[in-house]
Design an enzyme around this catalytic site. Structure first.
Site, PDB file in Angstrom:
ATOM      1  N   SER A 291       0.897  -1.309  -0.041  1.00 54.57           N
ATOM      2  CA  SER A 291      -0.073  -0.098   0.116  1.00 54.57           C
ATOM      3  C   SER A 291       0.792   1.309  -0.111  1.00 54.57           C
ATOM      4  O   SER A 291       2.062   1.050  -0.036  1.00 54.57           O
ATOM      5  CB  SER A 291      -0.881  -0.006   1.417  1.00 54.57           C
ATOM      6  OG  SER A 291      -0.186   0.406   2.468  1.00 54.57           O
ATOM      7  N   LYS A 292       0.187   2.378   0.120  1.00 53.09           N
ATOM      8  CA  LYS A 292       0.779   3.556   0.037  1.00 53.09           C
ATOM      9  C   LYS A 292       2.053   3.696   1.242  1.00 53.09           C
ATOM     10  O   LYS A 292       2.917   4.529   0.957  1.00 53.09           O
ATOM     11  CB  LYS A 292      -0.053   4.830   0.095  1.00 53.09           C
ATOM     12  CG  LYS A 292      -0.628   4.873  -1.269  1.00 53.09           C
ATOM     13  CD  LYS A 292      -1.447   6.174  -1.375  1.00 53.09           C
ATOM     14  CE  LYS A 292      -2.483   6.240  -2.671  1.00 53.09           C
ATOM     15  NZ  LYS A 292      -3.871   6.622  -2.327  1.00 53.09           N
ATOM     16  N   ARG A 293       1.826   3.023   2.226  1.00 52.00           N
ATOM     17  CA  ARG A 293       2.718   3.112   3.414  1.00 52.00           C
ATOM     18  C   ARG A 293       4.143   2.846   2.852  1.00 52.00           C
ATOM     19  O   ARG A 293       5.372   2.913   3.500  1.00 52.00           O
ATOM     20  CB  ARG A 293       2.235   2.007   4.485  1.00 52.00           C
ATOM     21  CG  ARG A 293       1.269   2.824   5.204  1.00 52.00           C
ATOM     22  CD  ARG A 293       0.800   1.973   6.700  1.00 52.00           C
ATOM     23  NE  ARG A 293       0.275   0.767   5.924  1.00 52.00           N
ATOM     24  CZ  ARG A 293       0.779  -0.532   6.314  1.00 52.00           C
ATOM     25  NH1 ARG A 293       1.938  -0.696   6.933  1.00 52.00           N
ATOM     26  NH2 ARG A 293       0.186  -1.582   5.677  1.00 52.00           N
ATOM     27  N   HIS A 294       4.217   1.844   1.935  1.00 56.03           N
ATOM     28  CA  HIS A 294       5.738   1.201   1.458  1.00 56.03           C
ATOM     29  C   HIS A 294       6.312   1.966   0.432  1.00 56.03           C
ATOM     30  O   HIS A 294       7.298   1.926   0.087  1.00 56.03           O
ATOM     31  CB  HIS A 294       5.133  -0.251   0.658  1.00 56.03           C
ATOM     32  CG  HIS A 294       4.677  -1.388   1.923  1.00 56.03           C
ATOM     33  ND1 HIS A 294       3.205  -1.473   1.755  1.00 56.03           N
ATOM     34  CD2 HIS A 294       5.009  -2.021   2.898  1.00 56.03           C
ATOM     35  CE1 HIS A 294       2.983  -2.330   3.033  1.00 56.03           C
ATOM     36  NE2 HIS A 294       4.260  -2.573   3.425  1.00 56.03           N
ATOM     37  N   GLY A 295       5.215   2.820  -0.053  1.00 57.83           N
ATOM     38  CA  GLY A 295       5.812   3.668  -1.388  1.00 57.83           C
ATOM     39  C   GLY A 295       4.926   3.837  -2.696  1.00 57.83           C
ATOM     40  O   GLY A 295       3.465   3.575  -2.316  1.00 57.83           O
TER      41      GLY A 295
END
Ligand code: GLU
Length: 383
Positions: free
Chosen positions: A230-234
Site C-alpha cells: 500500500s501507499k505506506r510502502h511507497g
C-alpha cells in the site's frame, strides 16, 4: 471459446496488483486465442469516479494490455460499464424475488430490519428498502480453484445478504455474477482477497441455475513487512511508476515475475504468451522489491533499440512536462541518439536518463562564482 475479463472498480488509482491481475488475464486469453474484455465495476456510486476510470483505462493502454471487445466509441472499443447495465440487473433481481429466493427488507434509521416481504412494501416507501438474497444455510459451498485447489465454505455461517441497495443499485457480488454469465466469461483470475466473496457468488449462480466460471485466486502483492502493498510502502500506482521513468516492458516483466515461475528473468511479456499457464502461478504471497524493478528497468533500457528508446524518452518527457529539454533533444536527432546511447549505460530509468543527459542538451547551467573569477573574467580581461 476462452473468455477472460479485467473488472476494476474505479475508486482510485490503478494499483500494480490490479495491473498484474490484468496481465495474467490477458496472457491466459492470448495463449488460448480467447477474448479479453474490460468491465468497469462502478456500482458503488459514492466511491467511483470518472477520473479514476480514465486513469485505469490510460494505464491499461500504456501497459499494452488491450481488450478486444466492448461498445464502439469512435472506432475504438470502450469498456463495458456496470452503471449502464442497471436494467439488466433489475430483471434478475425481480426474477429471484418471484422465485422466493430474494425478498424486500425495510430498515429503520438505526439500521434495524423492521419488516420483510416478497412484494414491494409500498407502505414503507419513505424508509430504506433493500432486496436481500435468501441464503440456504444447509451444507457447504465449494469450488476447485485452479491455483489453490478445493475451497469449501460452511453455509450456516452466512446470513441473508443485500443484493439491491436502498438507492436502487445492486451490489458487486450480484452484478459480477450476472455479467460474468451474460458475457460468457469462462475463467476468472483475480486477487485472493475475493475468495470469501466467491461463496456468495456461487450461491447466486446456483439460484439462477447457471454454471460458474473457473476461478483462479492469485496471492496478493506484499510490502517488505509482508502486509499488502500500500501507499505506506511507497508509490503503488501504474501512473507513479510511469512518472518515475520505469519502462512499460520493465514493469510488465517485473509484475509477471511476481508469482509466475518462469525460467528467464529478463523478457518481453508479449513473447511469453505461450509459456503462461495457471499451474506455474505461485500460491504464496510475493514481496514487491522496488530495487529489483529498477534493476530490471536498467536491463530493458540498455537492450532497447536506440530509436525506440529515443521515441519513448521524448514521449516520457512530454508526459512529465519536460517540454524544454524535449525540444532540445528533437533538434538534432543524430547527436541525441549518440548522447542517449552513451548515457544509458550509466542509468536505470528514464528519469535518471534525463538527469544524467541534461547538460548534453541544455546549456543554461550556472557557473560557480569562483570559476568565473578565476577563469572567465581573466580571459575577458586579457583579450
Ligand atoms: N471490481 C472488483 C475489484 O475491483 C472485481 C473483482 C473480480 O474480479 O471479480 O476488486
Amino acid at each position: 471459446m476462452i473468455r477472460l475479463r479485467f473488472a476494476p472498480s474505479p475508486t482510485g488509482s490503478m494499483h500494480v496488483g490490479g495491473a498484474r491481475t490484468a496481465l495474467f488475464n490477458w496472457l491466459y486469453a492470448k495463449k488460448n486465442n480467447g477474448d479479453f474484455i474490460l468491465r468497469i465495476e462502478d456500482t458503488d456510486i459514492e466511491r467511483s469516479t470518472k477520473k479514476s476510470e480514465n486513469e485505469i483505462i490510460n494505464s491499461l493502454k500504456w501497459c499494452g494490455l488491450n481488450w478486444n471487445e466492448g461498445p464502439d466509441v469512435g472506432g475504438e472499443y470502450g469498456p463495458y460499464r456496470q452503471s449502464e447495465r442497471l436494467d439488466i440487473y433489475k430483471k434478475y433481481i425481480n426474477f429471484l424475488i418471484e422465485k422466493n429466493m430474494a425478498y424486500y427488507a425495510v430498515y429503520d434509521k438505526n439500521n434495524n430490519e423492521i419488516y420483510t416481504s416478497n412484494s414491494y412494501p409500498e407502505e414503507y416507501k419513505n424508509e430504506s428498502i433493500v432486496v436481500k438474497f435468501r441464503v440456504n444455510r444447509e451444507g457447504i459451498t465449494e469450488f476447485d480453484d485452479l491455483i489453490k485447489g478445493k475451497i469449501q465454505f460452511r453455509n450456516d455461517l452466512l446470513s441473508d445478504f443485500i443484493i439491491l441497495r436502498s438507492n436502487g443499485i445492486p451490489v458487486y457480488n450480484f452484478t459480477v455474477v450476472i455479467d460474468d454469465h451474460l458475457m460468457n466469461i469462462t475463467h476468472v483470475i483475480r486477487g485472493e482477497d475475493h475468495i470469501s466473496n466467491t461463496q456468495k457468488q456461487i450461491m447466486i449462480y446456483k439460484a439462477l441455475d447457471w454454471v460458474p466460471p473457473k476461478f483462479m485466486h492469485i496471492p496478493l502483492i506484499l510490502g517488505s513487512d509482508r502486509k499488502p502493498l500500500s501507499k505506506r510502502h511507497g508509490g503503488t500506482s501504474i501512473e507513479y511508476f510511469r512518472k518515475e521513468g520505469i519502462l512499460k516492458e520493465a514493469l510488465m516483466n517485473y509484475l509477471a515475475l511476481l508469482g509466475w515461475t518462469i525460467e528467464e528473468e529478463i523478457f518481453n511479456y508479449k513473447d511469453k504468451v505461450d509459456s503462461f499457464s495457471p499451474e506455474k502461478l505461485s500460491n504464496k504471497g510475493v514481496i514487491f522489491d522496488y530495487e529489483k524493478l529498477e534493476w530490471i528497468c536498467g536491463k530493458h533500457l540498455r537492450m532497447k533499440n536506440i530509436d525506440e528508446l529515443f521515441d519513448e524518452f521524448t514521449e516520457w518527457l512530454e508526459y512529465t512536462d519536460n517540454i524544454y529539454i524535449k525540444e532540445k533533444i528533437l533538434k538534432d536527432k543524430d547527436y541525441s541518439l549518440n548522447v542517449l546511447s552513451i548515457c544509458r549505460e550509466k542509468v536505470n530509468t528514464l528519469k535518471q536518463l534525463k538527469d544524467f543527459s541534461y547538460n548534453f542538451f541544455v546549456e543554461d547551467f550556472d557557473y560557480e562564482e569562483k570559476f568565473i573569477e578565476k577563469f572567465l573574467k581573466k580571459e575577458w580581461q586579457m583579450s
